[in-house]
Scaffold this motif. Structure first.
Motif, PDB file in Angstrom:
ATOM      1  N   ALA A   1     -10.083  13.456  -8.513  1.00 25.36           N
ATOM      2  CA  ALA A   1      -9.286  14.183  -7.977  1.00 25.36           C
ATOM      3  C   ALA A   1      -9.652  15.352  -6.932  1.00 25.36           C
ATOM      4  O   ALA A   1      -9.205  15.380  -6.121  1.00 25.36           O
ATOM      5  CB  ALA A   1      -9.091  15.321  -9.383  1.00 25.36           C
ATOM      6  N   GLY A   2     -11.144  15.248  -7.160  1.00 32.06           N
ATOM      7  CA  GLY A   2     -11.657  16.247  -5.909  1.00 32.06           C
ATOM      8  C   GLY A   2     -11.573  15.360  -4.570  1.00 32.06           C
ATOM      9  O   GLY A   2     -11.287  16.008  -3.583  1.00 32.06           O
ATOM     10  N   GLY A   3     -11.749  14.359  -4.786  1.00 30.33           N
ATOM     11  CA  GLY A   3     -11.679  13.252  -3.395  1.00 30.33           C
ATOM     12  C   GLY A   3     -10.370  13.307  -2.776  1.00 30.33           C
ATOM     13  O   GLY A   3     -10.094  13.467  -1.609  1.00 30.33           O
ATOM     14  N   GLN A   4      -9.381  13.120  -3.670  1.00 37.80           N
ATOM     15  CA  GLN A   4      -7.847  13.124  -3.351  1.00 37.80           C
ATOM     16  C   GLN A   4      -7.681  14.563  -2.709  1.00 37.80           C
ATOM     17  O   GLN A   4      -7.021  14.710  -1.498  1.00 37.80           O
ATOM     18  CB  GLN A   4      -7.062  12.949  -4.395  1.00 37.80           C
ATOM     19  N   LEU A   5      -8.101  15.383  -3.390  1.00 37.98           N
ATOM     20  CA  LEU A   5      -7.731  16.949  -2.780  1.00 37.98           C
ATOM     21  C   LEU A   5      -8.482  17.154  -1.453  1.00 37.98           C
ATOM     22  O   LEU A   5      -7.850  17.756  -0.620  1.00 37.98           O
ATOM     23  CB  LEU A   5      -8.389  18.130  -3.836  1.00 37.98           C
ATOM     24  N   ARG A   6      -9.822  16.811  -1.285  1.00 36.06           N
ATOM     25  CA  ARG A   6     -10.374  17.151   0.020  1.00 36.06           C
ATOM     26  C   ARG A   6      -9.586  16.102   1.150  1.00 36.06           C
ATOM     27  O   ARG A   6      -9.579  16.728   2.508  1.00 36.06           O
ATOM     28  CB  ARG A   6     -11.812  16.769  -0.015  1.00 36.06           C
ATOM     29  N   LEU A   7      -9.557  14.835   0.669  1.00 34.41           N
ATOM     30  CA  LEU A   7      -8.772  13.959   1.701  1.00 34.41           C
ATOM     31  C   LEU A   7      -7.329  14.426   2.275  1.00 34.41           C
ATOM     32  O   LEU A   7      -6.973  14.620   3.481  1.00 34.41           O
ATOM     33  CB  LEU A   7      -8.634  12.604   1.228  1.00 34.41           C
TER      34      LEU A   7
ATOM     35  N   PHE B   1      -4.455  11.979 -13.450  1.00 38.02           N
ATOM     36  CA  PHE B   1      -4.961  13.305 -13.465  1.00 38.02           C
ATOM     37  C   PHE B   1      -5.564  13.547 -11.898  1.00 38.02           C
ATOM     38  O   PHE B   1      -5.070  14.477 -11.511  1.00 38.02           O
ATOM     39  CB  PHE B   1      -6.391  13.251 -14.358  1.00 38.02           C
ATOM     40  N   SER B   2      -5.857  12.555 -11.512  1.00 38.08           N
ATOM     41  CA  SER B   2      -6.567  12.662 -10.191  1.00 38.08           C
ATOM     42  C   SER B   2      -5.263  12.748  -9.014  1.00 38.08           C
ATOM     43  O   SER B   2      -5.508  13.704  -8.070  1.00 38.08           O
ATOM     44  CB  SER B   2      -7.556  11.506  -9.562  1.00 38.08           C
ATOM     45  N   ILE B   3      -4.204  12.158  -9.113  1.00 35.72           N
ATOM     46  CA  ILE B   3      -3.129  12.344  -8.376  1.00 35.72           C
ATOM     47  C   ILE B   3      -2.356  13.486  -8.827  1.00 35.72           C
ATOM     48  O   ILE B   3      -2.227  14.254  -7.549  1.00 35.72           O
ATOM     49  CB  ILE B   3      -2.123  11.003  -8.499  1.00 35.72           C
ATOM     50  N   VAL B   4      -1.969  13.907  -9.874  1.00 37.26           N
ATOM     51  CA  VAL B   4      -1.157  15.078 -10.111  1.00 37.26           C
ATOM     52  C   VAL B   4      -1.934  16.281  -9.839  1.00 37.26           C
ATOM     53  O   VAL B   4      -1.320  17.340  -9.396  1.00 37.26           O
ATOM     54  CB  VAL B   4      -0.747  14.953 -11.727  1.00 37.26           C
ATOM     55  N   ILE B   5      -3.314  16.574 -10.096  1.00 39.38           N
ATOM     56  CA  ILE B   5      -4.050  17.572  -9.768  1.00 39.38           C
ATOM     57  C   ILE B   5      -4.348  17.501  -8.213  1.00 39.38           C
ATOM     58  O   ILE B   5      -4.469  18.623  -7.481  1.00 39.38           O
ATOM     59  CB  ILE B   5      -5.120  17.686 -10.658  1.00 39.38           C
ATOM     60  N   GLY B   6      -5.033  16.434  -7.638  1.00 45.90           N
ATOM     61  CA  GLY B   6      -5.447  16.456  -6.500  1.00 45.90           C
ATOM     62  C   GLY B   6      -4.678  16.510  -5.161  1.00 45.90           C
ATOM     63  O   GLY B   6      -4.742  17.289  -4.305  1.00 45.90           O
ATOM     64  N   ILE B   7      -3.488  15.885  -5.482  1.00 42.14           N
ATOM     65  CA  ILE B   7      -2.604  15.895  -4.202  1.00 42.14           C
ATOM     66  C   ILE B   7      -1.787  17.085  -3.942  1.00 42.14           C
ATOM     67  O   ILE B   7      -2.295  17.788  -2.718  1.00 42.14           O
ATOM     68  CB  ILE B   7      -1.552  14.684  -4.289  1.00 42.14           C
ATOM     69  N   PRO B   8      -1.450  17.720  -4.914  1.00 43.84           N
ATOM     70  CA  PRO B   8      -0.516  19.105  -4.703  1.00 43.84           C
ATOM     71  C   PRO B   8      -1.620  19.947  -4.304  1.00 43.84           C
ATOM     72  O   PRO B   8      -1.407  20.977  -3.420  1.00 43.84           O
ATOM     73  CB  PRO B   8       0.017  19.376  -6.109  1.00 43.84           C
ATOM     74  N   LEU B   9      -2.886  20.018  -5.188  1.00 40.96           N
ATOM     75  CA  LEU B   9      -3.842  21.052  -4.506  1.00 40.96           C
ATOM     76  C   LEU B   9      -4.179  20.756  -3.278  1.00 40.96           C
ATOM     77  O   LEU B   9      -4.668  21.962  -2.532  1.00 40.96           O
ATOM     78  CB  LEU B   9      -5.201  20.929  -5.754  1.00 40.96           C
ATOM     79  N   GLY B  10      -4.364  19.713  -2.902  1.00 40.98           N
ATOM     80  CA  GLY B  10      -4.736  19.352  -1.363  1.00 40.98           C
ATOM     81  C   GLY B  10      -3.913  20.097  -0.345  1.00 40.98           C
ATOM     82  O   GLY B  10      -4.205  20.471   0.555  1.00 40.98           O
TER      83      GLY B  10
ATOM     84  N   THR C   1      -5.211   5.244   0.988  1.00 40.66           N
ATOM     85  CA  THR C   1      -6.147   4.549   0.702  1.00 40.66           C
ATOM     86  C   THR C   1      -7.330   4.917  -0.433  1.00 40.66           C
ATOM     87  O   THR C   1      -7.620   3.655  -1.238  1.00 40.66           O
ATOM     88  CB  THR C   1      -7.075   4.415   2.011  1.00 40.66           C
ATOM     89  N   TYR C   2      -7.700   5.894  -0.295  1.00 42.35           N
ATOM     90  CA  TYR C   2      -8.531   6.210  -1.511  1.00 42.35           C
ATOM     91  C   TYR C   2      -8.029   5.921  -2.949  1.00 42.35           C
ATOM     92  O   TYR C   2      -8.634   5.584  -3.760  1.00 42.35           O
ATOM     93  CB  TYR C   2      -8.868   7.567  -1.183  1.00 42.35           C
ATOM     94  N   ALA C   3      -6.719   6.426  -3.039  1.00 47.12           N
ATOM     95  CA  ALA C   3      -5.811   6.272  -4.479  1.00 47.12           C
ATOM     96  C   ALA C   3      -6.117   4.854  -4.713  1.00 47.12           C
ATOM     97  O   ALA C   3      -6.301   4.389  -5.881  1.00 47.12           O
ATOM     98  CB  ALA C   3      -4.452   6.710  -4.239  1.00 47.12           C
ATOM     99  N   GLY C   4      -5.827   3.862  -3.655  1.00 49.72           N
ATOM    100  CA  GLY C   4      -5.746   2.325  -4.027  1.00 49.72           C
ATOM    101  C   GLY C   4      -7.070   1.907  -4.488  1.00 49.72           C
ATOM    102  O   GLY C   4      -7.548   1.180  -5.559  1.00 49.72           O
TER     103      GLY C   4
END
Lengths: 634, 319
Positions: free
Chosen positions: B198-204, B109-118, B246-249
């Motif tokens: 997901a929020g963290g991924q997005l912001r990064l 969820f965090s990758i699928v949502i966070g990265i594209p939205l970022g 880094t954050y994802a790992g």
């Protein structure tokens, strides 16, 4: 490219570990402990008050009182009748529980939590219960009858014949009683609350297959309670000796068979779920539901949600949720258990001048936290002015608390203001202690800030004082809110209460070691209905070194009074002792009672019809769900 | 590269050793388990008390206890639970898959949502998309997961009645708790657990992308006439991916082992719930085992992440 500081691996590792360590330290740990007991002197049979909140008091309380004399020298013979369900046990019931403990199914490792579970889910019967099935019968367990010799030093039990251990381990015999008793009371037993039965038992003697004698070192009124159910910390639980002999201790401990109750364990997965199934041939009561799943849902709000979604059929809940849950179509049962709450003013640990000895005959030493400079401690000498001043301080604190406001505003009406001696219940005392009624005891804990302030001034503390009050969580969900209300009330008279919140188990080691000389606010939640006995003496006699270790007080005067009562042989003596205890406690404020709270339990009306909750006994009355008495909706 | 890997591996081992010391000492500071099990020592004979001490292995000096503990650890023996009297490794192994499954859903969820939205937020900086995405990220970070979990339970499990005039329905689509309703059971806890990361991924991802998008080589690519999609996906995203990686790992490790709150709210029988149980019961062998697992997971993922750095950015190999 530069990696931002906050995502550097080493820092994250450090923060992660620190967070976990911090959590471990903050949460403390430990097993839950036994707190209260009640005496066996009269038998009251009572149906639970069942109240559908949203429909405004649909049913009313019904009492069926059975007047009996003190039974300690008499034989009561009971003939339990198995009541088979009309179509046999069928269907599945799901119950939410906050903690599925670990199984312990051998006596010497029988710790409190599993004991609670084996009784709570009706898998093991005890020697007798407070019953209601057949009017007038109170003895419906594994014992058939009991009798004391005239000197009350030999208790003889007749064992009920024809009751089989689940799993093919044969019938329950006096040998099983003997082995279980002695194993359960071995040195280092994990079985909590054994102090009376251990210290007063000289020996056990098997007379024949269905008769066993318990020889006491001296008469003790409370000895008999240890044989009663349900699920009290000190309840004597009977295991199969044959099972332990055949499997060995280790395997027997893991083997789920050997129960004697209306249900048998099918699965016990700690932290996950317990599954039981009905025993269709049970001697006492055949349940209507064939399978019961007890699922662990630790979070109270989630339990409520699961109940409202009808994913579980039964769950206890915080009383603040009762109205909302009732609105969603769930029936709410008010549990008239006696959840007490009190401010325990620690530091009064001084036995020397009173000459109180422990049960080994040694003087009880002063404790590390004994500090006469504390306003509520004063002195060891009851004749001194400091002692009197400290008593005034305690009474001032008692006067300054607006208990009714706590009941109305915090408990939402699920409770009542605590009486002067919070462990005594006016209704019960009035009904069962004629002397007390005649004496016209003054029960009310008055609320009078002006009088409280005046008392403080008289005691030499006109500007009040500062005190730390530890609030233990994990039992009553509103303990902190109650403590905050108390702090506000006490601020009015100048007592500045600093609140520290911690878990019961986190607090307990310091209480045990008598290292805390400040206050402790302890609030129990109300559980299932309990026998409404005046349990004065059992509270008071929780003295060191045998059992007061987790109570936080050591009051020599109470010990002396309770010692007298323990040796009573007549009702008159016992009642006089109770009145004396009442007077002393009301005057002394050994601890300051705040409120008594009720519990609430939600049941799915599609699955649960009539459910007559039997009486609990004493401590943790909510220990027993008694699902065998639950009926499906008609 | 070899030297780089050896250095990282050495650091990882030292970290693990330090953690074993810390865990060992801190666990014993929480109290003598005999007090908690047996109550007052005055109820117990000294012989029995000592016997329990031998049973629990706490009768020896703490340094010796540590050496014994370390020796067992090397052999994969995490000891036995005090209360459950089962091997800790067995208990952890029993719960780990549940936590891993939940973490997998949350991570996805965090990758699928966070990265594209970022990426979208960075490319459309200052637009409604950007503000919406940042609000989503901010809320995920700020809202405590126990609160999010309870709200989601009451809205999407207990359900609310929605009346849209033409039709009405109740939003009781998911189970409230536990993992008995198949795939549906994963949705609410997965969402609760994954939202913050997901929020963290997005912001990064957004901040990295913004930095990269201002770089000279991006301007050059644009000047050379590369399409917008090519510039973003081929030139910008890969270079902006270091920090989110880094954050994802680390997030993945944290998700597997750090689900205490979410597992408690959703009665999810994983490691989080087990650790809460261990804390509440002072069952320190379990606690030690879980903390070691947490540490091992973090150290391992940090090590893998370091290796991936070197793959993505060759300059890192020589630093």
């Amino acid at each position: 490219m530069r990696v931002p500081v906050f995502v550097r691996p080493r820092l994250l590792i450090l923060f992660g570990c620190l967070a976990v360590f911090g959590l471990a330290i903050a949460c403390g740990g430990g097993t839950k402990e036994v707190v209260r007991e009640v005496p066996v002197d009269r038998i009251i049979e009572k149906q639970v008050v069942r109240e559908v909140v949203k429909e405004v008091a649909v049913e009313k309380q019904v009492f069926i009182e059975v007047e009996r004399p003190v039974v300690i020298t008499q034989i009561i013979v009971a003939t339990p009748t198995a009541v088979p369900a009309a179509a046999g046990p069928s269907g599945t019931l799901i119950v939410a529980d906050a903690d599925i403990a670990f199984p312990n199914l051998i006596p010497c490792k029988f710790a409190y939590d599993p004991q609670q579970q084996v009784h709570r889910w009706s898998v093991f019967d005890t020697a007798y219960y407070w019953g209601f099935d057949e009017p007038g019968i109170s003895l419906i367990g594994l014992g058939k009858s009991w009798t004391y010799n005239p000197q009350q030093t030999v208790l003889t039990w007749k064992v009920r014949k024809g009751v089989a251990f689940d799993g093919g381990w044969g019938d329950v015999t006096a040998e099983d009683w003997d082995w279980s008793w002695n194993s359960q009371h071995c040195d280092g037993s994990l079985h909590s609350g054994i102090f009376i039965s251990k210290s007063y038992t000289k020996e056990t003697r098997v007379v024949d297959e269905s008769t066993i004698e318990f020889h006491l070192t001296e008469p003790n009124l409370f000895y008999l309670y240890k044989f009663s159910g349900p699920g009290e910390g000190g309840s004597f639980t009977i295991f199969s000796k044959a099972k332990s002999d055949a499997l060995g201790e280790q395997k027997a401990d893991r083997n789920l068979t050997g129960g004697t109750g209306p249900f048998r364990f099918v699965k016990w997965s700690p932290g996950d779920e317990i599954v039981t199934e009905a025993r269709p041939d049970h001697y006492r009561r055949v349940p209507e539901y064939g399978t019961v799943r007890i699922v662990e849902i630790p979070e109270a709000a989630t339990q409520v949600a699961a109940l409202m979604a009808k994913e579980v059929d039964i769950a206890e809940m915080p009383t603040i949720d009762a109205a909302r849950v009732a609105d969603s179509g769930i029936n709410v049962i008010k549990l008239l258990g006696d959840g007490t709450s009190q401010i325990i003013m620690q530091g009064r640990f001084c036995f020397g001048p009173q000459g109180v000895l422990d049960d080994k005959g040694n003087p009880v030493p002063d404790r590390p936290a004994f500090d006469p400079s504390k306003p509520w401690v004063g002195s060891c000498d009851p004749d001194s002015q400091e002692w009197e001043n400290a008593r005034k301080v305690r009474n001032a604190v008692a006067l300054a608390i607006n208990r009714q406001a706590i009941v109305d505003n915090i408990l939402g009406g699920f409770g009542f203001a605590g009486a002067k001696p919070g462990f005594m219940f006016k209704q019960a005392v009035d009904q069962y202690v004629p002397l007390a009624k005649a004496a016209g005891l003054d029960w009310e804990s008055k609320y009078d800030s002006s009088a409280a302030r005046a008392l403080l001034s008289e005691a030499g503390w006109p500007n009040g004082f500062e005190v730390l009050m530890r609030v233990t969580t994990g039992d009553h969900p509103l303990a902190v809110e109650m403590a905050e209300a108390i702090a506000k009330d006490l601020a009015v008279i100048g007592v500045d209460v600093k609140i520290e919140t911690l878990t019961y188990t986190g607090n307990r080691p310091a209480v045990v070691a008598r290292e805390n000389g400040d206050w402790w606010f302890q609030a129990d939640s109300g559980g299932a209905p309990s026998a409404a006995f005046p349990n004065t003496e059992t509270w008071a006699h929780r003295r060191n070194p045998e059992a007061a270790f987790n109570s936080g007080w050591e009051l020599p005067e109470a010990v002396v009074l309770s010692k007298v009562m323990e040796r009573c042989e007549t009702q008159q003596c016992l009642d006089e002792g109770r009145v004396a205890m009442f007077d002393w406690w009301a005057e002394d404020q050994g601890y300051v009672s705040v409120v008594n709270s009720f519990g609430a339990m939600g049941v799915n009306p599609d699955k649960v019809g009539d459910w007559r909750q039997p009486l609990g006994i004493g401590i943790h009355p909510g220990n027993r769900f008694s699902l065998e008495y639950l009926q499906k909706p008609k | 590269m070899k030297r780089f890997l050896v250095r990282r591996a050495f650091t990882a081992v030292i970290t693990l050793l330090a953690v074993t010391v810390l865990v060992f000492v801190l666990a014993r500071m929480t109290g003598d388990p005999r007090v908690l099990l047996l109550g007052d020592q005055t109820q117990t004979s000294q012989e029995q008390w000592d016997a329990w001490g031998r049973d629990f292995g706490i009768d020896k000096p703490i340094a010796i206890q540590y050496v014994i503990y370390l020796g067992k650890l090397v052999r994969g023996d995490l000891g036995d639970s005090i209360l459950q009297r089962r091997p800790v490794a067995e208990l952890i192994w029993h719960r780990l898959p549940n936590s891993a499954q939940l973490a997998g859903v949350a991570f996805a969820f965090s990758i699928v949502i966070g990265i594209p939205l970022g990426i979208v937020a960075a490319v459309t900086r200052g637009s409604a998309w950007d503000y919406s995405s940042r609000s989503f990220a901010m809320f995920g970070h700020a809202a405590p997961s126990f609160w999010v979990g309870i709200v989601l339970i009451f809205v999407f499990a207990v359900g609310v009645n929605v009346n849209l005039g033409l039709f009405e329905f109740k939003t009781d689509w998911f189970p409230t708790s536990r993992k008995e309703a198949g795939l549906l059971s994963y949705v609410l806890p997965g969402l609760t657990l994954g939202w913050a990361s997901a929020g963290g991924q997005l912001r990064l991802m957004r901040s990295s992308m913004l930095e990269v998008l201002d770089a000279e080589y991006i301007k050059l690519a644009r000047a050379k006439g590369a399409s917008r999609t090519t510039v973003i996906l081929k030139h910008a995203v890969r270079n902006a991916f270091i920090a989110p990686l880094t954050y994802a790992g680390l997030t993945l490790a944290g998700l597997v082992t750090g689900t205490i709150v979410v597992e408690t709210v959703f009665a999810w029988p994983g490691l989080g719930l087990l650790s809460i149980w261990a804390v509440n019961n002072s069952d320190y062998p379990i606690l030690q085992g879980i903390i070691l697992l947490v540490t091992f997971a973090f150290v391992l993922t940090a090590f893998i992440t370091d290796v991936l750095y070197a793959f993505l950015d060759p300059r890192i190999r020589f630093t």
